[in-house]
Write an enzyme that holds these catalytic residues in place. Structure first.
Site, PDB file in Angstrom:
ATOM      1  N   SER A 188      52.730  44.268  39.625  1.00 37.55           N
ATOM      2  CA  SER A 188      52.051  44.393  38.341  1.00 37.55           C
ATOM      3  C   SER A 188      52.894  44.751  37.118  1.00 37.55           C
ATOM      4  CB  SER A 188      51.156  45.922  38.615  1.00 37.55           C
ATOM      5  OG  SER A 188      50.424  46.109  37.659  1.00 37.55           O
TER       6      SER A 188
ATOM      7  N   SER B 260      49.421  37.266  33.023  1.00 35.12           N
ATOM      8  CA  SER B 260      50.725  37.456  33.595  1.00 35.12           C
ATOM      9  C   SER B 260      50.895  36.455  34.848  1.00 35.12           C
ATOM     10  CB  SER B 260      50.828  38.878  34.144  1.00 35.12           C
ATOM     11  OG  SER B 260      52.090  39.287  34.661  1.00 35.12           O
TER      12      SER B 260
ATOM     13  N   ASP C 131      41.548  36.125  40.041  1.00 38.92           N
ATOM     14  CA  ASP C 131      43.064  36.021  40.800  1.00 38.92           C
ATOM     15  C   ASP C 131      42.262  35.878  42.140  1.00 38.92           C
ATOM     16  OD1 ASP C 131      45.060  37.219  42.464  1.00 38.92           O
ATOM     17  OD2 ASP C 131      45.564  38.102  40.260  1.00 38.92           O
TER      18      ASP C 131
ATOM     19  N   ILE D 235      42.733  29.294  39.059  1.00 39.75           N
ATOM     20  CA  ILE D 235      42.432  28.917  37.772  1.00 39.75           C
ATOM     21  C   ILE D 235      42.277  27.538  37.729  1.00 39.75           C
ATOM     22  CG2 ILE D 235      43.576  28.788  35.439  1.00 39.75           C
ATOM     23  CD1 ILE D 235      44.954  31.724  36.039  1.00 39.75           C
ATOM     24  N   GLU D 236      42.863  26.689  38.356  1.00 39.08           N
ATOM     25  CA  GLU D 236      42.754  25.304  38.399  1.00 39.08           C
ATOM     26  C   GLU D 236      41.464  24.870  38.832  1.00 39.08           C
ATOM     27  OE1 GLU D 236      46.682  25.369  40.240  1.00 39.08           O
ATOM     28  OE2 GLU D 236      45.409  27.042  39.600  1.00 39.08           O
TER      29      GLU D 236
ATOM     30  N   ILE E 169      45.806  43.957  39.945  1.00 39.26           N
ATOM     31  CA  ILE E 169      45.280  45.329  40.505  1.00 39.26           C
ATOM     32  C   ILE E 169      44.709  45.725  39.063  1.00 39.26           C
ATOM     33  CG2 ILE E 169      46.666  45.671  42.408  1.00 39.26           C
ATOM     34  CD1 ILE E 169      48.099  47.509  40.687  1.00 39.26           C
ATOM     35  N   GLY E 170      44.881  45.005  37.924  1.00 37.59           N
ATOM     36  CA  GLY E 170      44.091  45.301  36.920  1.00 37.59           C
ATOM     37  C   GLY E 170      45.069  46.120  35.794  1.00 37.59           C
ATOM     38  N   GLY E 171      46.394  45.775  35.825  1.00 39.57           N
ATOM     39  CA  GLY E 171      47.030  46.398  34.724  1.00 39.57           C
ATOM     40  C   GLY E 171      46.955  46.451  33.415  1.00 39.57           C
TER      41      GLY E 171
ATOM     42  N   CYS F 214      55.349  34.747  38.413  1.00 37.40           N
ATOM     43  CA  CYS F 214      56.874  34.811  37.745  1.00 37.40           C
ATOM     44  C   CYS F 214      58.017  33.920  38.673  1.00 37.40           C
ATOM     45  CB  CYS F 214      57.514  36.147  37.614  1.00 37.40           C
ATOM     46  SG  CYS F 214      57.702  36.992  39.194  1.00 37.40           S
TER      47      CYS F 214
END
Length: 360
Positions: A345, A76, A34, A57-58, A13-15, A79
């Site tokens: 985020s 980021s 994203d 991204i790949e 969300i742009g953190g 996780c």
């Protein structure tokens, strides 16, 4: 320093973008990447002029990266491969594939970025993914520093312990004495002495907040409008939740200087997903919980209801996470979606301080 070109990976969300702005570093985000549709809608809503690539991204080639000519990477990565409650698949988890792809590309870039910042969960520091990251940075000639930080170290009344790494291309050094073999658990003082321990802030006055917890403006919440009071009834805990989970709740008052980490399951699950707010402070918690075992369900509910327990609104959580007052959600974003993307985020103010340290 000239204007830095920044690539924001796993932009959510742009953190990271908010943190970059708060750091006041001379920089602009030249691309954000994203695949999460809801998060991308929120990002576009707040940063309509930033190119947002809704792809994996790949799916980006080395040539795609080279054309951006970026000076900084903010990222980021997922996780889930590293969380303590997950399977801890580490580099074998398919969700780590994109991160490993970045590490493979970094040495082959025609112009390597001068700065890199990574955020992830506690647990990443003991992973094979972290080892691969550090090896790549060393091979590419970067100096780096690792941290385990919570917003509480800035006086923010919310726990959110996270792993961070900042790196900068050598020659050059950080403005503080780097201890690459040690993971720091607080902010070092820069050469300017900017990082003295702050005074704690009570929960009713969140840092960088556009509203207070106690019935202030809540522009990101239906019913809260752009200038009305929070409709507390929308956020009161349902009777079934009160009766079943009362003893598991983490209850805080507006004057508290602590709250637990808000996760993506907040508002849907109760245990371990975040604190709830006692909105009626004329009743003591001890009194409301007294002799519950001897009461009927109706009596229990009546007694617990005197506390006015409610969920924090998405805007209030955004305040505690350091998002600026002008950050908002598209109207179509449901409350559940807002909780979910906020839970995924990061704390803006912590990252802003790290960016300041990294580029100083």
């Amino acid at each position: 320093m000239e204007n830095l070109r920044v690539l924001e990976l796993y932009s959510g969300i742009g953190g990271m973008h908010c943190a970059l702005k708060e750091s006041r570093a001379p920089a602009e985000v030249v691309a954000a990447v994203d695949v999460n549709t809801t998060a991308n809608d929120v990002y576009r809503h707040n940063f309509p002029n930033t190119p947002l690539w809704a792809k994996t991204i790949e799916g980006l080639t080395l040539d795609d990266f080279n054309k951006l000519e970026f000076d900084m990477i903010l990222m980021s990565p997922p996780c889930q491969p590293f969380t303590r409650i997950g399977l801890q698949g580490d580099v074998s988890d398919p969700r780590a594939k994109s991160f490993l792809y970045i590490l493979d590309l970094l040495p082959r870039l025609s112009k390597r970025p001068r700065f890199l910042l990574l955020e992830n969960v506690k647990g990443f520091e003991t992973s094979s993914a972290r080892d691969a990251l550090v090896k790549t940075l060393k091979d590419c000639g970067y100096s780096y520093q690792e941290f385990l930080l919570s917003p509480t170290c800035l006086g923010i009344p919310n726990s959110r312990l996270r792993y961070f790494l900042i790196a900068r291309a050598m020659p050059g050094s950080f403005s503080f004495q780097a201890t690459a073999e040690q993971i720091l658990e607080g902010f070092p003082k820069s050469a300017k002495g900017d990082y003295a321990d702050p005074a704690p802030v009570p929960i009713h006055c969140p840092p960088s907040a556009g509203s207070s917890i106690e019935g202030g403006e809540d522009p990101g919440v239906p019913g809260g409008g752009g200038g009305g009071e929070v409709e507390e009834r929308e956020y009161l805990l349902p009777p079934k939740t009160l009766l079943r989970y009362a003893l598991l709740l983490d209850i805080v008052r507006p004057t508290c200087r602590r709250s637990v980490c808000f996760t993506k399951g907040y508002g849907h699950y109760v245990e371990g997903t975040g604190s709830v707010l006692q909105s009626r402070t004329d009743t003591k918690v001890e009194k409301a919980f007294a002799s519950l075992d001897s009461l009927s369900e109706e009596q229990k509910l009546s007694q617990l209801s005197t506390l006015g327990l409610r969920y924090f609104t998405p805007r209030e959580i955004a305040n505690l996470m350091g998002f600026p007052a002008d950050f908002s959600f598209p109207e179509k974003t449901s409350i559940k979606q807002r909780y979910r993307v906020l839970g995924n985020s990061l704390n803006v103010r912590v990252v802003a301080k790290l960016i300041e340290l990294m580029v100083a």
